[in-house]
Design a protein around this motif. Structure first.
Motif, PDB file in Angstrom:
ATOM      1  N   ARG A 375       0.842  -1.211   0.000  1.00 34.54           N
ATOM      2  CA  ARG A 375       0.000   0.000   0.000  1.00 34.54           C
ATOM      3  C   ARG A 375       0.876   1.259   0.000  1.00 34.54           C
ATOM      4  NH1 ARG A 375      -5.272  -1.663   3.768  1.00 34.54           N
ATOM      5  NH2 ARG A 375      -5.784  -3.542   2.563  1.00 34.54           N
ATOM      6  N   ASP A 376       0.711   2.131   0.995  1.00 31.80           N
ATOM      7  CA  ASP A 376       1.500   3.369   1.034  1.00 31.80           C
ATOM      8  C   ASP A 376       2.771   3.224   1.857  1.00 31.80           C
ATOM      9  OD1 ASP A 376      -0.312   4.777  -0.508  1.00 31.80           O
ATOM     10  OD2 ASP A 376      -1.478   5.446   1.222  1.00 31.80           O
ATOM     11  N   TRP A 377       3.184   1.988   2.134  1.00 30.62           N
ATOM     12  CA  TRP A 377       4.285   1.760   3.059  1.00 30.62           C
ATOM     13  C   TRP A 377       5.439   1.034   2.379  1.00 30.62           C
ATOM     14  CZ3 TRP A 377       3.516   3.749   7.966  1.00 30.62           C
ATOM     15  CH2 TRP A 377       2.187   4.086   8.290  1.00 30.62           C
ATOM     16  N   LYS A 378       6.650   1.328   2.835  1.00 33.05           N
ATOM     17  CA  LYS A 378       7.855   0.664   2.326  1.00 33.05           C
ATOM     18  C   LYS A 378       8.728   0.277   3.502  1.00 33.05           C
ATOM     19  CE  LYS A 378       9.642   1.304  -1.494  1.00 33.05           C
ATOM     20  NZ  LYS A 378      10.794   2.196  -1.671  1.00 33.05           N
ATOM     21  N   LEU A 379       9.095  -1.002   3.582  1.00 27.53           N
ATOM     22  CA  LEU A 379       9.959  -1.523   4.631  1.00 27.53           C
ATOM     23  C   LEU A 379      11.291  -1.915   4.007  1.00 27.53           C
ATOM     24  CD1 LEU A 379       9.836  -2.358   7.725  1.00 27.53           C
ATOM     25  CD2 LEU A 379       9.442  -4.692   6.880  1.00 27.53           C
ATOM     26  N   LEU A 399      11.070   1.860   8.107  1.00 24.84           N
ATOM     27  CA  LEU A 399       9.726   1.918   7.546  1.00 24.84           C
ATOM     28  C   LEU A 399       9.380   3.349   7.184  1.00 24.84           C
ATOM     29  CD1 LEU A 399       6.982   0.412   6.998  1.00 24.84           C
ATOM     30  CD2 LEU A 399       6.290   1.207   9.287  1.00 24.84           C
ATOM     31  N   PHE A 400       8.824   3.531   5.977  1.00 23.96           N
ATOM     32  CA  PHE A 400       8.422   4.863   5.523  1.00 23.96           C
ATOM     33  C   PHE A 400       7.006   4.802   4.971  1.00 23.96           C
ATOM     34  CE2 PHE A 400      12.988   4.377   4.792  1.00 23.96           C
ATOM     35  CZ  PHE A 400      13.495   5.425   5.537  1.00 23.96           C
ATOM     36  N   ASN A 401       6.293   5.892   5.114  1.00 26.86           N
ATOM     37  CA  ASN A 401       5.025   6.070   4.424  1.00 26.86           C
ATOM     38  C   ASN A 401       5.297   6.937   3.209  1.00 26.86           C
ATOM     39  OD1 ASN A 401       2.425   7.652   3.768  1.00 26.86           O
ATOM     40  ND2 ASN A 401       1.707   5.990   5.083  1.00 26.86           N
ATOM     41  N   THR A 402       5.132   6.372   2.021  1.00 22.27           N
ATOM     42  CA  THR A 402       5.573   7.049   0.797  1.00 22.27           C
ATOM     43  C   THR A 402       4.662   8.195   0.382  1.00 22.27           C
ATOM     44  OG1 THR A 402       4.434   5.363  -0.539  1.00 22.27           O
ATOM     45  CG2 THR A 402       6.776   5.011  -0.072  1.00 22.27           C
ATOM     46  N   THR A 403       3.477   8.278   0.968  1.00 23.76           N
ATOM     47  CA  THR A 403       2.609   9.425   0.695  1.00 23.76           C
ATOM     48  C   THR A 403       3.008  10.620   1.554  1.00 23.76           C
ATOM     49  OG1 THR A 403       0.750   8.010   0.052  1.00 23.76           O
ATOM     50  CG2 THR A 403       0.231  10.278   0.730  1.00 23.76           C
ATOM     51  N   ARG A 404       3.216  10.366   2.822  1.00 29.78           N
ATOM     52  CA  ARG A 404       3.564  11.465   3.727  1.00 29.78           C
ATOM     53  C   ARG A 404       5.048  11.800   3.690  1.00 29.78           C
ATOM     54  NH1 ARG A 404       0.063   8.379   7.146  1.00 29.78           N
ATOM     55  NH2 ARG A 404       1.797   7.710   8.478  1.00 29.78           N
ATOM     56  N   ASP A 405       5.851  10.854   3.219  1.00 29.05           N
ATOM     57  CA  ASP A 405       7.306  11.025   3.231  1.00 29.05           C
ATOM     58  C   ASP A 405       7.892  10.472   1.930  1.00 29.05           C
ATOM     59  OD1 ASP A 405       9.960  11.355   3.951  1.00 29.05           O
ATOM     60  OD2 ASP A 405       9.990   9.659   5.352  1.00 29.05           O
ATOM     61  N   PRO A 406       7.616  11.133   0.793  1.00 24.97           N
ATOM     62  CA  PRO A 406       8.035  10.578  -0.500  1.00 24.97           C
ATOM     63  C   PRO A 406       9.542  10.446  -0.660  1.00 24.97           C
ATOM     64  CG  PRO A 406       7.253  12.837  -0.750  1.00 24.97           C
ATOM     65  CD  PRO A 406       6.900  12.416   0.640  1.00 24.97           C
ATOM     66  N   LYS A 407      10.322  11.235   0.082  1.00 24.49           N
ATOM     67  CA  LYS A 407      11.779  11.149  -0.017  1.00 24.49           C
ATOM     68  C   LYS A 407      12.357  10.023   0.852  1.00 24.49           C
ATOM     69  CE  LYS A 407      12.490  14.762  -2.712  1.00 24.49           C
ATOM     70  NZ  LYS A 407      12.984  14.598  -4.099  1.00 24.49           N
ATOM     71  N   GLU A 408      11.482   9.366   1.635  1.00 31.13           N
ATOM     72  CA  GLU A 408      11.916   8.278   2.531  1.00 31.13           C
ATOM     73  C   GLU A 408      13.050   8.751   3.458  1.00 31.13           C
ATOM     74  OE1 GLU A 408      11.670   4.237   0.289  1.00 31.13           O
ATOM     75  OE2 GLU A 408      11.904   5.764  -1.267  1.00 31.13           O
ATOM     76  N   ASN A 416       4.688   2.301  14.155  1.00 30.81           N
ATOM     77  CA  ASN A 416       3.751   1.646  13.245  1.00 30.81           C
ATOM     78  C   ASN A 416       4.113   0.176  13.062  1.00 30.81           C
ATOM     79  OD1 ASN A 416       2.055   4.026  11.901  1.00 30.81           O
ATOM     80  ND2 ASN A 416       4.186   4.722  12.061  1.00 30.81           N
ATOM     81  N   THR A 417       4.410  -0.504  14.158  1.00 36.73           N
ATOM     82  CA  THR A 417       4.825  -1.902  14.046  1.00 36.73           C
ATOM     83  C   THR A 417       3.709  -2.797  13.512  1.00 36.73           C
ATOM     84  OG1 THR A 417       4.285  -2.183  16.392  1.00 36.73           O
ATOM     85  CG2 THR A 417       6.602  -1.751  15.831  1.00 36.73           C
ATOM     86  N   TRP A 418       2.477  -2.320  13.538  1.00 40.37           N
ATOM     87  CA  TRP A 418       1.359  -3.097  12.993  1.00 40.37           C
ATOM     88  C   TRP A 418       1.540  -3.386  11.509  1.00 40.37           C
ATOM     89  CZ3 TRP A 418      -1.605  -1.338   8.925  1.00 40.37           C
ATOM     90  CH2 TRP A 418      -1.481   0.020   8.612  1.00 40.37           C
ATOM     91  N   VAL A 419       2.256  -2.486  10.819  1.00 40.99           N
ATOM     92  CA  VAL A 419       2.430  -2.652   9.379  1.00 40.99           C
ATOM     93  C   VAL A 419       3.250  -3.903   9.063  1.00 40.99           C
ATOM     94  CG1 VAL A 419       3.296  -1.553   7.274  1.00 40.99           C
ATOM     95  CG2 VAL A 419       2.261  -0.163   9.057  1.00 40.99           C
ATOM     96  N   ALA A 420       4.064  -4.324  10.023  1.00 41.31           N
ATOM     97  CA  ALA A 420       4.892  -5.505   9.785  1.00 41.31           C
ATOM     98  C   ALA A 420       4.037  -6.750   9.549  1.00 41.31           C
ATOM     99  CB  ALA A 420       5.836  -5.726  10.961  1.00 41.31           C
ATOM    100  N   GLN A 421       2.851  -6.805  10.130  1.00 41.69           N
ATOM    101  CA  GLN A 421       2.030  -8.012   9.994  1.00 41.69           C
ATOM    102  C   GLN A 421       1.628  -8.290   8.548  1.00 41.69           C
ATOM    103  OE1 GLN A 421      -1.130  -8.631  12.814  1.00 41.69           O
ATOM    104  NE2 GLN A 421      -0.042  -7.539  14.434  1.00 41.69           N
ATOM    105  N   PRO A 422       0.965  -7.362   7.862  1.00 39.51           N
ATOM    106  CA  PRO A 422       0.607  -7.659   6.463  1.00 39.51           C
ATOM    107  C   PRO A 422       1.838  -7.798   5.564  1.00 39.51           C
ATOM    108  CG  PRO A 422       0.076  -5.384   7.015  1.00 39.51           C
ATOM    109  CD  PRO A 422       0.406  -6.065   8.297  1.00 39.51           C
ATOM    110  N   MET A 423       2.903  -7.080   5.878  1.00 38.82           N
ATOM    111  CA  MET A 423       4.108  -7.187   5.063  1.00 38.82           C
ATOM    112  C   MET A 423       4.771  -8.560   5.216  1.00 38.82           C
ATOM    113  SD  MET A 423       6.030  -3.528   5.136  1.00 38.82           S
ATOM    114  CE  MET A 423       5.473  -2.169   4.096  1.00 38.82           C
TER     115      MET A 423
END
Length: 447
Positions: A375-379, A399-408, A416-423
């Protein structure tokens, strides 16, 4: 030539190392020193993707495009010099082979980079005919390099071939030919298209992988000095013109209404001065796992099916193009192997309301998992924001949110450790598939 709307013609134009931020329709154009009016106008005739993703290098992306499978499956992991094992194995089923089995005429005019020995040239892998270079355009510099010794390397050639006959050398690929090749490729494609319309009743698939903007980024002499911003901008102006020539020829032949035309790039921007490109709001270049490497231009025109003047930020991957073209052309896929590509026809037909069925993908460089995009996340598992500037494998991934932080720039994993689950679920499912479908051994490791 097909007039059957159930089996449209397909023209796939692939730029080489064209960054997300170069074209006018992606926020570049005159801001980058060269207007791109033809491609910009083409974008208004169809769908422009903001979130089209590719692999890290020329060979991996082209293999993914031609097979619908991640290069970690096929073993097409990197560009290697002439004389070493490279390219797609015979077991892989290519897009032109799939289309040809469905009655399509096929041709390739441009850069191949998926095999440079008999049995692995384009005319051996499903294309009726081809003209272009078997490997990379880096090699055009060989004969001009100070200290070059011809008898210790395989000389770079422009080649041609037809199915059922051996491919042959046409001429040495040097810096003079580097300036001329995109003009020549357009002439070959135009001639072939004319022949399909005038002589052949079959639907057709034309694959036209441009040489621009790969380094050395040198324009045709007709464009040298045109922009007054140097060779790179002049080359971008030429690239836009060449794409326009192909579009004009399709229109002049009266086949535009039943022809799917796709324009895309194989990789993110060049990083080598003086030919450095830009990915616009994204950081990084090809050979990294940054968004500037993953995201590249993609535009599709399909009158009556893809609504004009539309855009989408839904995730699409290069493997999806294989599956989507197969779906559009009603070409059945073999059932003896897994495909990573997803049919994106519903998204392309209704980009305003439809969602991509793809939520993410794993990104490898060679055999190493570098990042997961979901989705909008990059690990990131390995941090290399610039080529050769790696800090190695990360004990705690970024971990970065590419919408809020496009430059990573700001790692937010701790919050946001919850994002690790779907990833991790995405990773586990893919790696399980890989265990059941092992890639061929790396040929370079057996030398």
């Amino acid at each position: 030539m097909s007039k059957d709307p159930e089996r449209p013609n397909v023209v796939l134009i692939l730029a080489d190392n064209l960054g997300w931020g170069e074209l006018g329709c992606y926020g570049g154009g005159i801001l980058r020193g060269a207007a791109t009016p033809r491609i910009d106008a083409f974008a208004k005739e169809g769908l422009l993707l903001h979130n089209f993703n590719v692999e890290s290098d020329c060979v991996p992306t082209r293999s993914a495009l031609m097979t619908g499978r991640h290069p970690i499956r096929t073993g097409c992991l990197q560009s290697v010099p002439a004389g070493f094992p490279q390219g797609l194995t015979r077991w892989e089923k290519t897009l032109p082979e799939v289309l040809k089995a469905n009655g399509y005429a096929t041709a390739h005019f441009g850069k191949w980079h998926l095999g440079d020995i008999p049995g692995r040239y384009p005319s051996d892998r499903g294309f009726d005919e081809w003209y272009g270079i078997p490997r990379t355009t880096d090699e055009s510099q060989f004969t001009s390099a100070v200290g070059f010794v011809a008898d210790v390397v395989e000389m770079p050639y422009i080649m041609k071939g037809k199915a059922g006959t051996p491919s042959e050398n046409v001429r040495i690929y040097d810096l003079e030919q580097r300036r001329l090749i995109d003009e020549t490729l357009v002439e070959y494609s135009k001639d072939w298209l004319s022949r399909q319309v005038n002589e052949v009743k079959n639907p057709f698939f034309l694959y036209h992988p441009l040489v621009h903007l790969h380094f050395p980024t040198l324009p045709h002499l007709n464009f040298a000095g045109k922009t007054k911003h140097g060779d790179f901008s002049d080359s971008m102006a030429e690239m836009d013109f060449r794409v326009g020539q192909l579009l004009d020829h399709i229109d002049s032949l009266g086949i535009a209404d039943n022809t799917v035309v796709i324009f895309a790039s194989d990789n993110g921007p060049e990083f080598r001065p003086p030919y450095k490109g830009t990915a616009g709001p994204w950081s990084g270049t090809y050979h990294t796992a940054m968004e500037g490497s993953l995201r590249v231009p993609f535009i599709i025109r399909w009158p009556g099916h893809v609504p004009p003047g539309t855009t989408s930020n839904e995730i699409v991957h290069v493997t999806d193009i294989f599956s989507t073209i197969a779906s559009i052309t009603k070409s059945p896929l073999p059932n003896d192997r897994p495909f990573d590509g997803i049919d994106q026809t519903p998204l392309f037909n209704n980009p305003v309301e439809a969602k991509s069925p793809r939520e993410g993908f794993l990104f490898y460089i060679k055999n190493e998992l570098r990042a997961i995009k979901w989705r909008d996340w990059k690990l990131h598992y390995v941090w290399e924001p610039q080529v050769n500037k790696s800090s190695g494998k990360l004990e705690s991934p970024y971990l970065f949110n590419t919408t809020r932080d496009p430059k990573e720039e700001t790692d937010i994993l701790a919050y946001n450790t919850w994002v690790a689950q779907p990833m991790i679920k995405l990773r586990t499912e893919f790696e399980k598939s890989l265990r059941n479908d092992p890639a061929p051994p790396d040929p370079l490791k057996s030398l």
